[in-house]
Design a protein around this motif. Sequence first.
Motif, PDB file in Angstrom:
ATOM      1  N   TYR A  94       0.715  -1.194   0.143  1.00 19.77           N
ATOM      2  CA  TYR A  94       0.103   0.064  -0.177  1.00 19.77           C
ATOM      3  C   TYR A  94       0.825   1.221   0.035  1.00 19.77           C
ATOM      4  O   TYR A  94       0.503   2.267  -0.434  1.00 19.77           O
ATOM      5  CB  TYR A  94      -0.852  -0.075   1.169  1.00 19.77           C
ATOM      6  CG  TYR A  94      -0.136  -0.337   2.598  1.00 19.77           C
ATOM      7  CD1 TYR A  94       0.735   0.620   3.322  1.00 19.77           C
ATOM      8  CD2 TYR A  94      -0.260  -1.531   2.839  1.00 19.77           C
ATOM      9  CE1 TYR A  94       1.154   0.371   4.181  1.00 19.77           C
ATOM     10  CE2 TYR A  94       0.159  -2.102   4.201  1.00 19.77           C
ATOM     11  CZ  TYR A  94       1.186  -1.013   4.708  1.00 19.77           C
ATOM     12  OH  TYR A  94       1.704  -1.189   6.131  1.00 19.77           O
ATOM     13  N   ARG A  95       2.153   1.215   0.550  1.00 17.95           N
ATOM     14  CA  ARG A  95       2.767   2.248   0.683  1.00 17.95           C
ATOM     15  C   ARG A  95       3.164   2.889  -0.689  1.00 17.95           C
ATOM     16  O   ARG A  95       3.778   4.029  -1.022  1.00 17.95           O
ATOM     17  CB  ARG A  95       3.994   1.754   1.495  1.00 17.95           C
ATOM     18  CG  ARG A  95       4.710   3.041   2.467  1.00 17.95           C
ATOM     19  CD  ARG A  95       5.884   2.426   3.089  1.00 17.95           C
ATOM     20  NE  ARG A  95       5.473   1.507   4.170  1.00 17.95           N
ATOM     21  CZ  ARG A  95       5.225   1.926   5.360  1.00 17.95           C
ATOM     22  NH1 ARG A  95       4.808   3.270   5.927  1.00 17.95           N
ATOM     23  NH2 ARG A  95       4.812   1.189   6.296  1.00 17.95           N
ATOM     24  N   SER A 147      -1.309   5.012   9.994  1.00 17.81           N
ATOM     25  CA  SER A 147      -0.777   3.504  10.209  1.00 17.81           C
ATOM     26  C   SER A 147      -0.929   2.609   9.005  1.00 17.81           C
ATOM     27  O   SER A 147      -1.805   2.853   8.105  1.00 17.81           O
ATOM     28  CB  SER A 147      -1.337   3.053  11.363  1.00 17.81           C
ATOM     29  OG  SER A 147      -2.823   2.465  10.989  1.00 17.81           O
ATOM     30  N   GLY A 148      -0.183   1.488   9.148  1.00 17.63           N
ATOM     31  CA  GLY A 148      -0.356   0.488   7.833  1.00 17.63           C
ATOM     32  C   GLY A 148      -1.688   0.141   7.478  1.00 17.63           C
ATOM     33  O   GLY A 148      -1.990  -0.039   6.398  1.00 17.63           O
ATOM     34  N   ALA A 175       1.675  -7.120   4.657  1.00 21.31           N
ATOM     35  CA  ALA A 175       2.536  -6.463   5.301  1.00 21.31           C
ATOM     36  C   ALA A 175       2.341  -5.691   6.859  1.00 21.31           C
ATOM     37  O   ALA A 175       2.955  -4.665   7.228  1.00 21.31           O
ATOM     38  CB  ALA A 175       2.969  -5.021   4.344  1.00 21.31           C
ATOM     39  N   LEU A 176       1.029  -6.473   7.155  1.00 21.08           N
ATOM     40  CA  LEU A 176       0.594  -5.654   8.339  1.00 21.08           C
ATOM     41  C   LEU A 176       0.913  -6.763   9.661  1.00 21.08           C
ATOM     42  O   LEU A 176       1.152  -7.915   9.307  1.00 21.08           O
ATOM     43  CB  LEU A 176      -1.023  -5.567   8.430  1.00 21.08           C
ATOM     44  CG  LEU A 176      -1.522  -4.834   7.295  1.00 21.08           C
ATOM     45  CD1 LEU A 176      -2.943  -4.866   7.067  1.00 21.08           C
ATOM     46  CD2 LEU A 176      -0.956  -3.437   7.377  1.00 21.08           C
ATOM     47  N   ASP A 177       1.013  -6.069  10.872  1.00 23.55           N
ATOM     48  CA  ASP A 177       1.006  -7.199  12.004  1.00 23.55           C
ATOM     49  C   ASP A 177      -0.203  -7.977  11.914  1.00 23.55           C
ATOM     50  O   ASP A 177      -1.248  -7.738  11.448  1.00 23.55           O
ATOM     51  CB  ASP A 177       1.648  -6.299  13.497  1.00 23.55           C
ATOM     52  CG  ASP A 177       0.385  -5.297  13.576  1.00 23.55           C
ATOM     53  OD1 ASP A 177      -0.636  -5.691  13.670  1.00 23.55           O
ATOM     54  OD2 ASP A 177       0.932  -4.140  13.824  1.00 23.55           O
ATOM     55  N   TYR A 178      -0.078  -9.062  13.128  1.00 25.56           N
ATOM     56  CA  TYR A 178      -1.013  -9.932  13.167  1.00 25.56           C
ATOM     57  C   TYR A 178      -2.284  -9.365  13.444  1.00 25.56           C
ATOM     58  O   TYR A 178      -3.594  -9.797  13.172  1.00 25.56           O
ATOM     59  CB  TYR A 178      -0.680 -11.055  14.150  1.00 25.56           C
ATOM     60  CG  TYR A 178      -1.562 -12.251  14.089  1.00 25.56           C
ATOM     61  CD1 TYR A 178      -1.823 -12.995  12.931  1.00 25.56           C
ATOM     62  CD2 TYR A 178      -2.259 -12.569  15.117  1.00 25.56           C
ATOM     63  CE1 TYR A 178      -2.751 -14.056  12.764  1.00 25.56           C
ATOM     64  CE2 TYR A 178      -2.951 -13.715  15.084  1.00 25.56           C
ATOM     65  CZ  TYR A 178      -3.196 -14.464  14.035  1.00 25.56           C
ATOM     66  OH  TYR A 178      -4.033 -15.513  13.917  1.00 25.56           O
TER      67      TYR A 178
ATOM     68  N   LYS B 152       6.941   1.697 -10.062  1.00 24.15           N
ATOM     69  CA  LYS B 152       5.977   1.011 -10.966  1.00 24.15           C
ATOM     70  C   LYS B 152       4.773   0.675 -10.555  1.00 24.15           C
ATOM     71  O   LYS B 152       3.639   0.532 -11.242  1.00 24.15           O
ATOM     72  CB  LYS B 152       6.871  -0.317 -11.432  1.00 24.15           C
ATOM     73  CG  LYS B 152       8.088  -0.162 -12.058  1.00 24.15           C
ATOM     74  CD  LYS B 152       7.804   0.272 -13.574  1.00 24.15           C
ATOM     75  CE  LYS B 152       9.293   0.768 -13.927  1.00 24.15           C
ATOM     76  NZ  LYS B 152       9.951   2.177 -13.565  1.00 24.15           N
ATOM     77  N   THR B 153       5.027   0.376  -9.028  1.00 26.89           N
ATOM     78  CA  THR B 153       3.525   0.125  -8.502  1.00 26.89           C
ATOM     79  C   THR B 153       2.451   1.196  -8.618  1.00 26.89           C
ATOM     80  O   THR B 153       1.363   0.890  -8.878  1.00 26.89           O
ATOM     81  CB  THR B 153       3.543  -0.341  -6.939  1.00 26.89           C
ATOM     82  OG1 THR B 153       4.701  -1.305  -6.947  1.00 26.89           O
ATOM     83  CG2 THR B 153       2.488  -0.921  -6.376  1.00 26.89           C
TER      84      THR B 153
END
Lengths: 265, 256
Positions: A94-95, A147-148, A175-178, B152-153
């Motif tokens: 997502y980043r 946040s993520g 890419a996220l924590d549990y 690229k993303t």
Amino acid sequence: MTAALRVAHPRPYAPDAEITIRGLRKTFAGSPVYEGFDLDVPKGAVVSVFGPNGCGKSTLINMVSGLMPHDGGQILFSGKTIAQTRLAYVFQNYREALFPWLRAIENIRYPLRLMGLPKHEQDRRIERLLATMEVRFDLSRYPYELSGGQQQTVSIMRALVVEPEVLFLDEPFSALDYEMTLAMRDRLQRVFMETGVTMMLVSHDLEEAIYMADRILLLTRRPTRIAAYLDFSAPRPRSAETLTDPAFVALKREALEIFQREVRA
Amino acid sequence: MTARLARLGSALTPLAGVVVLLALWQLLHLSGAVDALLLPAPEAMMRALWNGFVTGPMAFDFLQTVWRTTLAFGIAAVIGIPTGIVLGASPQLYRSVEFVVDFFRSTPASAMFPLFLVLFGVGDEAKIYVASFGALLVILFNVAYGVMNARKTRILAARSMGASPARIMRDVIFWESLPQTFIGLRNGVSLALVIIIVAEMFIGSSDGLGHRLIEAQMLFRMPTMYAAIFAAGALGYGLNWLFALLERRVVHWGGR
């Protein structure tokens, strides 16, 4: 052309399929990844894609979603071509997928601007989406201030705001924590229950793949074939109890056996 | 109270180096180790600076240098940014001119003085164009790389939402290239200033900080020479600071 196709691929078209894939072909650097691959994704179902590393899970949804060209075969959406179908895609990273120069709300608005909708219609759609998503953070912030989990929520909203016929998600929670992953699974499940949008979800986590899905697509090593296409019909909303439900446990064991057989193969 | 003192202390920390430098200078001057004619007291330099700016010609020189640098930089940016975007958008096109860009980027701009003198005469044009030339290549190179290295993303994301190539260029790649573009702009303006000052020294000039510097040296007006050096340094520092500020404002997402 249809006749020829039928001869080559005797598998009939399923009438209730949202996505119909026939004879899909893809080659990477001379070695075939997909060769005569057929798949039906039922309308209004969540299909998880799971398989050994490098088997082409992401490649599959990238081809189906049109992000990556395929070398042969046919992909239809309720009989329509990709150009006639509204699709949306949620990226793993997502980043790198959000636009950091736009505020979260403008990121969500962006595809509506691309569609050329008037401002009031854009606002109306965003309002409606916000009501479904129960967002509790400030959307006037920039992505890097979130946040993520919040960023990935924005990504998912950006995908949903166009009211797609099919939503593709490529390992959206990896890419996220549990803790955040659990929350996001439930958020996505709620979205699914409210909108009934057909989803194809790539996951590297078998538990997640089953928990989220109506159908679990297990793939083999390259050249990739379908190892199994399992059903999981536990009622929604599913919760932590679902994970210990005998049906879930049995299905997970079965899927794991198939997976291990394919990895060893 | 102590907290306020601590805050004041930390605000003044960056000035410590300046104080030490001035103190060393003063000590060196007082010790007589260096001829007082060659190294006047800091106070003499500051007086020359003050007089030069208030009653003397240095304010005019300063503004002339600022004006030439601004023009040179402006020309370079106006040509360099669009050209860089076009070149960066097509890696094949960029590769075809890469050698030429790299070659002239590596050529000392001062080596181009004679050519520009022949082309444009000894007036302001030669100075400004040679500085533009130097800054242009730096800006163009950075913009092109910024465009080529766009994530690229993000491009894929825009395409998956149905953005046309032109929209992707405008809505994604342009923004993606901005951090690198600013690196080019900052380096470009610094280089333009360097070239302008040198050009003012050696290409028939009657004003500008470079001219003031070389004249003070020839007339052995050491305090004035030090004052002009200081003014040039302050100008360079100020330009850098201005661009850093602008960059933080525009590329607010940079490095995050």
